[in-house]
Enzyme design. Structure first.
Site, PDB file in Angstrom:
ATOM      1  N   GLY A  19       0.769  -1.229   0.000  1.00 42.71           N
ATOM      2  CA  GLY A  19       0.000   0.000   0.000  1.00 42.71           C
ATOM      3  C   GLY A  19       0.803   1.283   0.000  1.00 42.71           C
ATOM      4  N   ASN A  21       1.323   3.079  -2.646  1.00 39.85           N
ATOM      5  CA  ASN A  21       0.535   4.008  -3.472  1.00 39.85           C
ATOM      6  C   ASN A  21      -0.668   4.538  -2.700  1.00 39.85           C
ATOM      7  OD1 ASN A  21       1.479   4.411  -6.375  1.00 39.85           O
ATOM      8  ND2 ASN A  21       1.772   2.209  -6.089  1.00 39.85           N
ATOM      9  N   LEU A  90      -4.613  -7.296  -6.878  1.00 37.37           N
ATOM     10  CA  LEU A  90      -4.198  -8.406  -7.741  1.00 37.37           C
ATOM     11  C   LEU A  90      -5.339  -9.273  -8.243  1.00 37.37           C
ATOM     12  CD1 LEU A  90      -0.885  -9.462  -5.951  1.00 37.37           C
ATOM     13  CD2 LEU A  90      -1.213  -7.973  -7.934  1.00 37.37           C
ATOM     14  N   LYS A  91      -6.533  -9.061  -7.752  1.00 38.95           N
ATOM     15  CA  LYS A  91      -7.673  -9.855  -8.228  1.00 38.95           C
ATOM     16  C   LYS A  91      -8.360  -9.141  -9.398  1.00 38.95           C
ATOM     17  CE  LYS A  91      -7.970 -13.358  -5.237  1.00 38.95           C
ATOM     18  NZ  LYS A  91      -6.763 -13.230  -4.448  1.00 38.95           N
ATOM     19  N   ASN A 107      -6.684   2.097 -12.565  1.00 38.98           N
ATOM     20  CA  ASN A 107      -5.663   1.173 -12.065  1.00 38.98           C
ATOM     21  C   ASN A 107      -4.294   1.759 -12.362  1.00 38.98           C
ATOM     22  OD1 ASN A 107      -4.504  -1.401 -11.163  1.00 38.98           O
ATOM     23  ND2 ASN A 107      -3.998  -1.741 -13.315  1.00 38.98           N
ATOM     24  N   HIS A 109      -0.287   0.868 -13.060  1.00 33.84           N
ATOM     25  CA  HIS A 109       0.534  -0.254 -13.515  1.00 33.84           C
ATOM     26  C   HIS A 109       1.978   0.241 -13.666  1.00 33.84           C
ATOM     27  CE1 HIS A 109       1.226  -4.142 -15.405  1.00 33.84           C
ATOM     28  NE2 HIS A 109       2.001  -3.504 -16.272  1.00 33.84           N
ATOM     29  N   SER A 141       1.873   3.784 -15.694  1.00 31.37           N
ATOM     30  CA  SER A 141       0.649   4.040 -16.461  1.00 31.37           C
ATOM     31  C   SER A 141      -0.554   3.995 -15.526  1.00 31.37           C
ATOM     32  CB  SER A 141       0.425   2.957 -17.532  1.00 31.37           C
ATOM     33  OG  SER A 141       1.495   2.885 -18.432  1.00 31.37           O
ATOM     34  N   ASP A 150      -5.426  -4.718 -17.325  1.00 31.40           N
ATOM     35  CA  ASP A 150      -4.474  -3.747 -17.907  1.00 31.40           C
ATOM     36  C   ASP A 150      -4.805  -3.304 -19.325  1.00 31.40           C
ATOM     37  OD1 ASP A 150      -3.008  -3.999 -15.548  1.00 31.40           O
ATOM     38  OD2 ASP A 150      -1.766  -5.610 -16.368  1.00 31.40           O
ATOM     39  N   GLU A 179       5.225   6.547  -9.549  1.00 33.75           N
ATOM     40  CA  GLU A 179       3.829   6.163  -9.260  1.00 33.75           C
ATOM     41  C   GLU A 179       3.275   7.009  -8.117  1.00 33.75           C
ATOM     42  OE1 GLU A 179       2.867   1.943  -8.962  1.00 33.75           O
ATOM     43  OE2 GLU A 179       4.851   1.494  -9.744  1.00 33.75           O
TER      44      GLU A 179
HETATM   45  C1  GRF Z   1       2.643  -0.897  -7.778  1.00 38.70           C
HETATM   46  O1  GRF Z   1       3.843  -1.044  -8.475  1.00 38.70           O
HETATM   47  C2  GRF Z   1       1.486  -0.767  -8.721  1.00 38.70           C
HETATM   48  O2  GRF Z   1       1.813  -0.148  -9.934  1.00 38.70           O
HETATM   49  C3  GRF Z   1       1.140  -2.195  -8.985  1.00 38.70           C
HETATM   50  O3  GRF Z   1       1.327  -2.858  -7.756  1.00 38.70           O
HETATM   51  C4  GRF Z   1       2.288  -2.143  -6.978  1.00 38.70           C
HETATM   52  C5  GRF Z   1       1.646  -1.843  -5.676  1.00 38.70           C
HETATM   53  O4  GRF Z   1       2.557  -1.341  -4.748  1.00 38.70           O
HETATM   54  N1  GRF Z   1      -0.186  -2.334  -9.537  1.00 38.70           N
HETATM   55  P1  GRF Z   1       2.048  -0.748  -3.369  1.00 38.70           P
HETATM   56  O5  GRF Z   1       1.239  -1.835  -2.681  1.00 38.70           O
HETATM   57  O6  GRF Z   1       1.241   0.458  -3.670  1.00 38.70           O
HETATM   58  O7  GRF Z   1       3.299  -0.443  -2.604  1.00 38.70           O
END
Ligand code: GRF
Length: 214
Positions: A19, A21, A90-91, A107, A109, A141, A150, A179
């Site tokens: 988490g 992000n 991831l789901k 989302n 990526h 992205s 994606d 990100e």
């Molecule tokens: C990130 O690299 C995001 O782009 C991808 O999964 C990762 C999540 O990282 N979808 P975090 O859990 O936010 O640290």
């Protein structure tokens, strides 16, 4: 009417992992921000993302059955989510949830889609594939979510150089820094505009004041 005028845009975040992000969003969406994280959902009961949400006083929800679209849609609509952010979720999001939030679910990526995306392309696998391809540029992205992994319309991208000697881990760390800036920028721009806005280098948008090449 923008969310600034009618109160903060209500953001729900779905995350399976640590988490970071989510944390970037929580940090950007504090008092006075046009966006507010109101719910964090995870399929993993011990996800770091849930702990970060609890630490920030944000409601959390563990999804016992991530394939139950009706339950997820209900949870999101009950909290009046305006925008749903997948941040390391991831789901596959069930198609009925995607339909209920069409144009309002994004989302993030860690590569320049449409390359290096799709089923199984997550975490370090993405960065290993980038390195194996010989690409000299990767990036982050953000795209609208559709029922396929994606593949939705891209709304924001930011390039990140691949450097000689990079490992998947070092490239992942460089992309992750971007990100953490791009995701809040897209969410705040959406809150100000009242809809998800494109955000690309060189566009005449409310660009984040950073250069990933510096
Ligand atoms: C990130 O690299 C995001 O782009 C991808 O999964 C990762 C999540 O990282 N979808 P975090 O859990 O936010 O640290």
């Amino acid at each position: 009417m923008t969310y600034t005028a009618q109160g903060p845009m209500r953001v729900a975040v779905l995350a399976s992992g640590g988490g970071t992000n989510l944390q970037a969003l929580l940090d950007a969406c504090g008092t006075g921000s046009p966006a507010r994280v109101v719910l964090v959902v995870s399929d993993q009961p011990d996800a770091g993302a849930l702990a970060r949400a609890r630490g920030a006083g944000v409601e959390t929800l563990h999804l016992a059955n991530p394939g139950d679209g009706a339950a997820l849609t209900r949870a999101l609509t009950e909290r009046k989510a305006d925008l749903v952010v997948l941040a390391g979720y991831l789901k596959l999001v069930p198609a009925d949830v995607v339909a209920a939030f069409a144009g309002r679910m994004i989302n993030i990526h860690p590569a320049l889609l449409p390359a290096f995306g799709g089923p199984g392309m997550y975490g370090l696998k993405v960065h290993r594939a980038v390195l194996a391809s010989g690409a000299t540029v990767s990036g982050a992205s953000i795209h609208l979510v559709t029922p396929e992994y994606d593949r939705g319309p891209i709304v924001a991208q930011w390039p990140v150089p691949v450097k000689p000697g990079d490992t998947a881990e070092s490239l992942a760390a460089r992309v992750l820094e971007v990100e953490h800036r791009l995701l809040p920028a897209v969410v705040l721009a959406a809150a100000k505009a009242g809809r998800v806005m494109p955000l690309f280098p060189g566009g005449d948008f409310d660009m984040p004041s950073f250069s990933p090449h510096s």
